[in-house]
Motif scaffolding. Structure first.
Motif, short mmCIF file in Angstrom:
data_model
loop_
_atom_site.label_atom_id
_atom_site.label_comp_id
_atom_site.label_asym_id
_atom_site.label_seq_id
_atom_site.Cartn_x
_atom_site.Cartn_y
_atom_site.Cartn_z
N MET A 81 8.59 11.79 -2.36
CA MET A 81 8.07 11.04 -3.49
C MET A 81 8.30 9.57 -3.18
N LEU A 82 7.23 8.79 -3.19
CA LEU A 82 7.30 7.39 -2.78
C LEU A 82 6.96 6.48 -3.96
N GLN A 83 7.73 5.43 -4.15
CA GLN A 83 7.40 4.42 -5.14
C GLN A 83 7.15 3.12 -4.40
N VAL A 84 5.91 2.65 -4.45
CA VAL A 84 5.51 1.44 -3.76
C VAL A 84 5.69 0.26 -4.72
N LYS A 85 6.18 -0.84 -4.17
CA LYS A 85 6.41 -2.04 -4.97
C LYS A 85 5.13 -2.48 -5.67
N GLN A 86 5.30 -2.94 -6.90
CA GLN A 86 4.17 -3.35 -7.73
C GLN A 86 3.31 -4.39 -7.02
N GLY A 87 2.01 -4.17 -7.08
CA GLY A 87 1.06 -5.10 -6.51
C GLY A 87 0.80 -4.90 -5.02
N MET A 88 1.49 -3.96 -4.41
CA MET A 88 1.34 -3.73 -2.96
C MET A 88 0.60 -2.42 -2.66
N GLU A 89 0.09 -1.77 -3.68
CA GLU A 89 -0.51 -0.44 -3.51
C GLU A 89 -1.70 -0.44 -2.56
N GLU A 90 -2.61 -1.38 -2.72
CA GLU A 90 -3.80 -1.40 -1.88
C GLU A 90 -3.45 -1.66 -0.42
N GLU A 91 -2.56 -2.62 -0.19
CA GLU A 91 -2.11 -2.92 1.17
C GLU A 91 -1.40 -1.71 1.77
#
Length: 97
Positions: free
Chosen positions: A7-17
């Motif tokens: 389960m991965l949580q990507v930092k806010q605003g970095m999802e597309e990258e």
């Protein structure tokens, strides 16, 4: 065969990258001995949350073959800075029914 689930949580605003970089990094993991298939799922309810599922022939193919390889160092370099908190990796085996 074993299933690695992360389960991965990507930092806010970095999802597309992240999704773009992950697509490129997928070439690394898919080239490893014992690798079968993987998929990345995006959570519909929680922005930035992903589920990574990887099938390996054996547990050692992941924990030793991949994790102790130079290729893993490149995987880390490309992807690990996106995560907060750092994910927990779990391994599962099929239950015969």
């Amino acid at each position: 065969m074993i299933l690695e689930a992360v389960m991965l949580q990507v930092k806010q605003g970095m999802e597309e990258e992240y999704e773009e970089v992950f697509q490129e990094a997928s070439k690394i993991i898919s080239s490893m001995p014992g690798y079968i298939v993987h998929e990345l799922q995006r959570c519909m309810e929680v922005k930035g949350k992903y589920l990574l599922l990887v099938k390996w022939e054996t547990l050692a193919d992941h924990t030793i073959g991949f994790r102790q390889s130079k290729e893993y160092q490149e995987w880390k370099k490309q992807l690990h800075h996106f995560y907060d908190p750092f994910p927990t990796v779990e391994h599962f085996e099929n239950v015969p029914l």
